[in-house]
Write a protein that holds these residues in place. Structure first.
Motif, PDB file in Angstrom:
ATOM      1  N   ASP A  29     -50.721  23.049 -85.664  1.00  0.00           N
ATOM      2  CA  ASP A  29     -50.664  24.016 -86.773  1.00  0.00           C
ATOM      3  C   ASP A  29     -49.401  23.743 -87.578  1.00  0.00           C
ATOM      4  O   ASP A  29     -48.437  24.508 -87.526  1.00  0.00           O
ATOM      5  CB  ASP A  29     -50.664  25.433 -86.186  1.00  0.00           C
ATOM      6  CG  ASP A  29     -50.639  26.511 -87.275  1.00  0.00           C
ATOM      7  OD1 ASP A  29     -50.888  26.177 -88.446  1.00  0.00           O
ATOM      8  OD2 ASP A  29     -50.345  27.673 -86.941  1.00  0.00           O
ATOM      9  N   PRO A  30     -49.377  22.618 -88.326  1.00  0.00           N
ATOM     10  CA  PRO A  30     -48.149  22.198 -89.003  1.00  0.00           C
ATOM     11  C   PRO A  30     -47.904  22.959 -90.300  1.00  0.00           C
ATOM     12  O   PRO A  30     -48.809  23.631 -90.830  1.00  0.00           O
ATOM     13  CB  PRO A  30     -48.424  20.721 -89.302  1.00  0.00           C
ATOM     14  CG  PRO A  30     -49.907  20.664 -89.490  1.00  0.00           C
ATOM     15  CD  PRO A  30     -50.485  21.676 -88.536  1.00  0.00           C
ATOM     16  N   PRO A  31     -46.666  22.860 -90.830  1.00  0.00           N
ATOM     17  CA  PRO A  31     -46.401  23.409 -92.173  1.00  0.00           C
ATOM     18  C   PRO A  31     -47.386  22.813 -93.175  1.00  0.00           C
ATOM     19  O   PRO A  31     -47.745  21.631 -93.075  1.00  0.00           O
ATOM     20  CB  PRO A  31     -44.970  22.957 -92.476  1.00  0.00           C
ATOM     21  CG  PRO A  31     -44.364  22.718 -91.131  1.00  0.00           C
ATOM     22  CD  PRO A  31     -45.472  22.227 -90.256  1.00  0.00           C
ATOM     23  N   PHE A  32     -47.817  23.634 -94.115  1.00  0.00           N
ATOM     24  CA  PHE A  32     -48.806  23.179 -95.085  1.00  0.00           C
ATOM     25  C   PHE A  32     -48.206  22.191 -96.087  1.00  0.00           C
ATOM     26  O   PHE A  32     -47.012  22.168 -96.339  1.00  0.00           O
ATOM     27  CB  PHE A  32     -49.378  24.377 -95.844  1.00  0.00           C
ATOM     28  CG  PHE A  32     -50.375  25.174 -95.045  1.00  0.00           C
ATOM     29  CD1 PHE A  32     -50.827  24.750 -93.817  1.00  0.00           C
ATOM     30  CD2 PHE A  32     -50.885  26.366 -95.555  1.00  0.00           C
ATOM     31  CE1 PHE A  32     -51.752  25.478 -93.090  1.00  0.00           C
ATOM     32  CE2 PHE A  32     -51.814  27.113 -94.844  1.00  0.00           C
ATOM     33  CZ  PHE A  32     -52.244  26.668 -93.609  1.00  0.00           C
ATOM     34  N   ARG A  33     -49.110  21.413 -96.651  1.00  0.00           N
ATOM     35  CA  ARG A  33     -48.818  20.520 -97.782  1.00  0.00           C
ATOM     36  C   ARG A  33     -47.758  19.463 -97.472  1.00  0.00           C
ATOM     37  O   ARG A  33     -47.003  19.057 -98.330  1.00  0.00           O
ATOM     38  CB  ARG A  33     -48.427  21.342 -99.026  1.00  0.00           C
ATOM     39  CG  ARG A  33     -49.544  22.296 -99.434  1.00  0.00           C
ATOM     40  CD  ARG A  33     -49.160  23.262-100.543  1.00  0.00           C
ATOM     41  NE  ARG A  33     -50.258  24.211-100.720  1.00  0.00           N
ATOM     42  CZ  ARG A  33     -50.357  25.368-100.063  1.00  0.00           C
ATOM     43  NH1 ARG A  33     -49.408  25.721 -99.195  1.00  0.00           N
ATOM     44  NH2 ARG A  33     -51.378  26.173-100.260  1.00  0.00           N
ATOM     45  N   LYS A  34     -47.707  19.049 -96.210  1.00  0.00           N
ATOM     46  CA  LYS A  34     -46.797  17.970 -95.836  1.00  0.00           C
ATOM     47  C   LYS A  34     -47.553  16.833 -95.150  1.00  0.00           C
ATOM     48  O   LYS A  34     -46.939  15.893 -94.655  1.00  0.00           O
ATOM     49  CB  LYS A  34     -45.683  18.501 -94.924  1.00  0.00           C
ATOM     50  CG  LYS A  34     -44.762  19.470 -95.645  1.00  0.00           C
ATOM     51  CD  LYS A  34     -43.554  19.834 -94.804  1.00  0.00           C
ATOM     52  CE  LYS A  34     -42.608  20.734 -95.578  1.00  0.00           C
ATOM     53  NZ  LYS A  34     -41.403  21.081 -94.784  1.00  0.00           N
ATOM     54  N   ASN A  35     -48.874  16.946 -95.104  1.00  0.00           N
ATOM     55  CA  ASN A  35     -49.731  15.897 -94.556  1.00  0.00           C
ATOM     56  C   ASN A  35     -49.343  15.495 -93.126  1.00  0.00           C
ATOM     57  O   ASN A  35     -49.269  14.314 -92.796  1.00  0.00           O
ATOM     58  CB  ASN A  35     -49.704  14.666 -95.475  1.00  0.00           C
ATOM     59  CG  ASN A  35     -50.911  13.765 -95.251  1.00  0.00           C
ATOM     60  OD1 ASN A  35     -51.975  14.239 -94.852  1.00  0.00           O
ATOM     61  ND2 ASN A  35     -50.742  12.482 -95.481  1.00  0.00           N
ATOM     62  N   LEU A  36     -49.078  16.501 -92.298  1.00  0.00           N
ATOM     63  CA  LEU A  36     -48.636  16.251 -90.925  1.00  0.00           C
ATOM     64  C   LEU A  36     -49.774  16.276 -89.909  1.00  0.00           C
ATOM     65  O   LEU A  36     -49.661  15.686 -88.834  1.00  0.00           O
ATOM     66  CB  LEU A  36     -47.572  17.283 -90.525  1.00  0.00           C
ATOM     67  CG  LEU A  36     -46.268  17.235 -91.332  1.00  0.00           C
ATOM     68  CD1 LEU A  36     -45.403  18.446 -91.005  1.00  0.00           C
ATOM     69  CD2 LEU A  36     -45.513  15.945 -91.055  1.00  0.00           C
ATOM     70  N   ALA A  37     -50.860  16.950 -90.241  1.00  0.00           N
ATOM     71  CA  ALA A  37     -51.957  17.100 -89.273  1.00  0.00           C
ATOM     72  C   ALA A  37     -52.577  15.749 -88.918  1.00  0.00           C
ATOM     73  O   ALA A  37     -52.852  15.464 -87.749  1.00  0.00           O
ATOM     74  CB  ALA A  37     -53.015  18.051 -89.812  1.00  0.00           C
ATOM     75  N   GLN A  38     -52.811  14.925 -89.928  1.00  0.00           N
ATOM     76  CA  GLN A  38     -53.462  13.631 -89.695  1.00  0.00           C
ATOM     77  C   GLN A  38     -52.642  12.758 -88.752  1.00  0.00           C
ATOM     78  O   GLN A  38     -53.156  12.231 -87.758  1.00  0.00           O
ATOM     79  CB  GLN A  38     -53.657  12.909 -91.024  1.00  0.00           C
ATOM     80  CG  GLN A  38     -54.421  11.603 -90.916  1.00  0.00           C
ATOM     81  CD  GLN A  38     -55.895  11.835 -90.606  1.00  0.00           C
ATOM     82  OE1 GLN A  38     -56.605  12.409 -91.413  1.00  0.00           O
ATOM     83  NE2 GLN A  38     -56.341  11.401 -89.439  1.00  0.00           N
ATOM     84  N   SER A  39     -51.353  12.615 -89.054  1.00  0.00           N
ATOM     85  CA  SER A  39     -50.486  11.773 -88.218  1.00  0.00           C
ATOM     86  C   SER A  39     -50.404  12.313 -86.802  1.00  0.00           C
ATOM     87  O   SER A  39     -50.449  11.550 -85.822  1.00  0.00           O
ATOM     88  CB  SER A  39     -49.073  11.706 -88.828  1.00  0.00           C
ATOM     89  OG  SER A  39     -49.117  11.135 -90.111  1.00  0.00           O
ATOM     90  N   SER A  40     -50.296  13.632 -86.676  1.00  0.00           N
ATOM     91  CA  SER A  40     -50.175  14.249 -85.355  1.00  0.00           C
ATOM     92  C   SER A  40     -51.401  13.956 -84.500  1.00  0.00           C
ATOM     93  O   SER A  40     -51.282  13.583 -83.319  1.00  0.00           O
ATOM     94  CB  SER A  40     -50.004  15.770 -85.496  1.00  0.00           C
ATOM     95  OG  SER A  40     -48.871  16.073 -86.255  1.00  0.00           O
ATOM     96  N   CYS A  41     -52.567  14.121 -85.077  1.00  0.00           N
ATOM     97  CA  CYS A  41     -53.799  13.922 -84.315  1.00  0.00           C
ATOM     98  C   CYS A  41     -53.976  12.466 -83.914  1.00  0.00           C
ATOM     99  O   CYS A  41     -54.415  12.167 -82.793  1.00  0.00           O
ATOM    100  CB  CYS A  41     -54.990  14.433 -85.112  1.00  0.00           C
ATOM    101  SG  CYS A  41     -55.004  16.236 -85.294  1.00  0.00           S
ATOM    102  N   ASN A  42     -53.622  11.557 -84.807  1.00  0.00           N
ATOM    103  CA  ASN A  42     -53.717  10.133 -84.472  1.00  0.00           C
ATOM    104  C   ASN A  42     -52.786   9.775 -83.307  1.00  0.00           C
ATOM    105  O   ASN A  42     -53.161   9.033 -82.396  1.00  0.00           O
ATOM    106  CB  ASN A  42     -53.379   9.270 -85.687  1.00  0.00           C
ATOM    107  CG  ASN A  42     -54.443   9.347 -86.769  1.00  0.00           C
ATOM    108  OD1 ASN A  42     -55.573   9.752 -86.509  1.00  0.00           O
ATOM    109  ND2 ASN A  42     -54.073   8.969 -87.989  1.00  0.00           N
ATOM    110  N   LEU A  43     -51.574  10.323 -83.332  1.00  0.00           N
ATOM    111  CA  LEU A  43     -50.608  10.040 -82.273  1.00  0.00           C
ATOM    112  C   LEU A  43     -51.046  10.659 -80.948  1.00  0.00           C
ATOM    113  O   LEU A  43     -50.873  10.055 -79.877  1.00  0.00           O
ATOM    114  CB  LEU A  43     -49.220  10.557 -82.669  1.00  0.00           C
ATOM    115  CG  LEU A  43     -48.543   9.792 -83.813  1.00  0.00           C
ATOM    116  CD1 LEU A  43     -47.303  10.550 -84.293  1.00  0.00           C
ATOM    117  CD2 LEU A  43     -48.172   8.378 -83.391  1.00  0.00           C
TER     118      LEU A  43
END
Length: 201
Positions: free
Chosen positions: A136-150
């Motif tokens: 549940d990352p801060p919005f509008r920083k495109n963090l969800a994609q990287s997190s899930c891949n890692l």
């Protein structure tokens, strides 16, 4: 002649808030939350939906709460008898507040990692993998994609792990790893709530 007196106007500091545990052994407990820029605690309404989805899967689960913020999701899992929870939080004051709340609840099966979630997940996991992960990352920083891949690539997940992902509704480019099956989805206001289950061939 009277001198003009100037009143020192106190600069109003945003007040700290609290989260409420909605069910389980700590039901109704209010836990303090620091007012930190970008921190966006998951609402009670969304938490209720998510943990209804997870009703059969929280007890005895090893839990990872990425971008923990208030720690609301991780504490809810602990209240529902998760085996353990690891909180990752970059902001020092928010991390210390989570630690204080762990102490208040006298929990011995929770720990806080004061670090950047992506930096943490970039390591190869050599310990027990997680059964349940909150992203549940801060919005509008495109963090969800990287997190899930890692999470998928660095052995953080058990074979049939469940991963809850919360993103802003306007984020249209998010694509989970190909072996994650979407099992629940809901739009709630400005957020999309999605629950995935990892599939192993």
């Amino acid at each position: 002649m009277r001198k003009k007196t100037t009143k020192n106007k106190a600069i109003s500091k945003p007040k700290d808030g609290f989260i409420r545990v909605i069910s389980g052994q700590f039901r109704g407990r209010k836990l303090p939350v620091k007012n930190v820029a970008g921190l966006r605690p998951t609402t009670d309404r969304i938490k209720e939906t998510v943990f209804n989805w997870l009703m059969q899967d929280t007890r005895d689960a090893t839990v990872l709460d990425c971008f923990a913020g208030s720690g609301g999701l991780g504490f809810e899992a602990l209240s529902r008898f998760a085996k353990s929870t690891t909180f990752i939080e970059l902001d020092l004051s928010a991390a210390k507040q989570i630690e204080q709340n762990i102490s208040t609840l006298k929990l011995e099966n929770a720990q806080v990692k004061h670090t950047n979630s992506l930096t943490f997940l970039e390591q190869k996991n050599v310990n027990e993998p997680f059964d349940l992960v909150f992203v549940d990352p801060p919005f509008r920083k495109n963090l969800a994609q990287s997190s899930c891949n890692l999470l998928e690539n660095n052995q953080w997940l058990s074979e049939d792990a469940l991963i809850y992902v919360e993103v802003e509704t306007e984020l249209t480019e998010f694509s989970p790893p190909s072996n994650w099956l979407l099992i629940k989805e809901k739009k709630a206001g400005q957020v999309f709530c999605r629950l995935y289950q990892r599939q192993v061939n």
